[in-house]
Enzyme design. Structure first.
Site, PDB file in Angstrom:
ATOM      1  CE  LYS A 107      42.246  45.755  38.199  1.00 41.13           C
ATOM      2  NZ  LYS A 107      43.705  45.782  38.475  1.00 41.13           N
TER       3      LYS A 107
HETATM    4  C1  LIG Z   1      44.392  44.854  37.721  1.00 38.56           C
HETATM    5  C2  LIG Z   1      45.799  45.205  37.402  1.00 38.56           C
HETATM    6  C3  LIG Z   1      46.487  44.572  36.352  1.00 38.56           C
HETATM    7  C4  LIG Z   1      45.874  43.459  35.545  1.00 38.56           C
HETATM    8  O1  LIG Z   1      44.754  43.875  34.782  1.00 38.56           O
HETATM    9  P1  LIG Z   1      43.740  42.791  34.183  1.00 38.56           P
HETATM   10  O2  LIG Z   1      42.671  43.573  33.533  1.00 38.56           O
HETATM   11  O3  LIG Z   1      43.237  42.002  35.366  1.00 38.56           O
HETATM   12  O4  LIG Z   1      44.504  41.932  33.259  1.00 38.56           O
HETATM   13  C5  LIG Z   1      47.761  45.004  36.055  1.00 38.56           C
HETATM   14  N1  LIG Z   1      48.367  45.966  36.780  1.00 38.56           N
HETATM   15  C6  LIG Z   1      47.748  46.584  37.804  1.00 38.56           C
HETATM   16  C7  LIG Z   1      48.470  47.618  38.567  1.00 38.56           C
HETATM   17  C8  LIG Z   1      46.438  46.230  38.149  1.00 38.56           C
HETATM   18  O5  LIG Z   1      45.842  46.837  39.169  1.00 38.56           O
END
Ligand SMILES: *Cc1c(COP(=O)(O)O)cnc(C)c1O
Length: 433
Positions: A107
């Protein structure tokens, strides 16, 4: 380029409005009117380009009409100033490591990109302060908070479920200070998400404050996630492994995988996708039955995927014109229990020395089970295993080395404001600011 709402009841808007507002007035999610195909020349030469060069070409297709080239380039190059290696794990399975950024989870890419684009608009417009509300199950909050830290004209409020994020995750957004405030909600992640949605719908609150969301509903956070699908493809092409490429994405709110589906629509030759879930299997059930039946989330050791009503499902439906048949033609699913996740982390570590985090473990396992012999699989390793230290150490029975970036957070003191999960007390707090 204009953006339309998945509910089709609001007017189409410019990029700036989509970014500043986050969610459309009719509660739909914004979608770009067009997904431009990238040129033949790009696809022919991509294996020789750097990640930043590839990402800029993709960013230009999304945002080139709306953001001046020099500024867009600067935003992209600044966002992606860390490694994103594709690592061979075993047989025909590769890991796309998205955890080399400041908070060690994927993210960081969308969080940093959005912070910089929003900041560009605020400066350009001389607009009043923007309040960014972000609900987090763990990783979004830290990526967004770190992406926005110190950015002028922006106040960030991170809503997180009390006692349901790991200590390291919590430290990454409760210790920053400056323009970052952590709100500790007495409830679940779904409660946090519901509070954010209710805040956007509240007239009084919106008259007083300019609110936006940095969850993956925001196009500026969501679209940049397409960059690394192109990069992964280019790396595997270089290795002669891109012929029948299957991409597996550990999924929660489905922003990450949807960005990959966008990449495919832009001509990236990915054969098919697998959405890997933990026990929160709403999407998996949808694939089996054609019924979308959201449920309260249940807590698992892959907590960033504990989502009972994935917000980007609306985008998946829109992309495939609501056709279940079209969706299952390109996406299959998998769902794993905590025990299966533990078993996978342990087995892969023992056999190969590669340490998965609990989210990546769902991705790996789905590929191991679902790949055909002639296919190559790449799963998105969405976070560094040290972010889930106690869990991972208990599984492998060994200490895990903590990267220096994470250790720095540990030394800081947590600061948060307790908040009840009912909207009225949340609103009272916000109106008093
Ligand atoms: C946010 C996150 C996900 C899921 O991603 P989405 O875009 O919400 O489907 C998976 N793994 C980790 C470590 C995350 O931080």
């Amino acid at each position: 380029m204009k953006y339309y709402s998945t509910n089709k009841q609001s007017e189409n808007v410019e990029l700036q409005e989509a970014v500043v507002k986050g969610l459309a007035a009719d509660k739909g999610l914004y979608m770009p009117e067009q997904l431009k195909k990238l040129s033949r020349e790009f696809y022919d030469t991509m294996q020789d380009l750097s990640f930043q060069e590839i990402a800029y070409r993709v960013a230009d297709a999304f945002f080139g009409e709306d953001v001046p080239a020099d500024i867009l380039k600067e935003i992209v190059y600044d966002t992606l100033s860390f490694d994103t290696p594709v690592v061979h794990v075993k047989d025909n399975i590769y890991s796309l490591e998205l955890f080399h950024g400041p908070t060690l989870a994927f993210k960081d890419v969308g969080g940093r990109f959005m912070a910089r684009l929003l900041s560009y608009y605020i400066k350009k417009q001389g607009q009043k302060d923007v309040n960014v509300l972000v609900a987090t199950s763990g990783d979004t909050g830290s990526a967004v908070a770190n992406g926005f830290l110190g950015v002028e004209g922006i106040q960030v409020y991170v809503l997180y479920p009390k006692g349901k994020v790991s200590e390291i995750q919590e430290k990454q957004f409760t210790t920053l200070g400056q323009n970052i405030t952590a709100l500790e909600v007495d409830g679940t992640f779904d409660d946090c998400q519901a509070l954010v949605k209710a805040a956007f719908m509240d007239k009084e609150l919106n008259e007083k404050h300019l609110l936006t969301s940095a969850n993956s509903i925001n196009v500026a956070r969501f679209l940049p996630q397409a960059f690394y699908y192109f990069y992964a493809y280019a790396q595997l092409k270089k290795a002669g492994k891109a012929e029948e490429l299957v991409v597996c994405v550990p999924s929660g709110n489905f922003g990450n995988i949807t960005a990959g589906l966008f990449a495919k629509k832009m001509g990236l030759p990915i054969k098919r996708f697998i959405a890997a879930n933990n026990k929160n299997d709403i999407f998996y059930q949808y694939l089996q039955t054609g019924e979308y039946d959201p449920k309260p989330s249940v807590a698992t050791i892959a907590n960033a995927m504990d989502v009972g009503d994935p917000s980007n499902f609306a985008r998946v439906l829109d992309l495939y014109s609501n056709s279940h048949a079209a969706i299952i033609n390109e996406i299959s699913g998998a769902t794993y229990t905590d025990d299966q996740i533990r078993e996978t982390v342990k087995k892969v570590y023992k056999e190969t020395g590669y340490l998965l985090d609990p989210h990546g473990a769902c991705g790996y396992r789905a590929l191991e089970k679902g790949l055909q012999p002639q296919e190559t699989g790449v799963f998105l390793e969405t976070a560094h295993p040290a972010k889930f230290l106690e869990t991972v150490e208990a599984i492998i029975g060994e200490e895990v080395e903590i990267p220096a970036k994470l250790q720095a957070f540990f030394r800081q003191e947590k600061k948060s404001i307790p908040v009840k999960r009912d909207f009225n007390s949340f609103k009272t707090f916000f109106m008093s600011l």
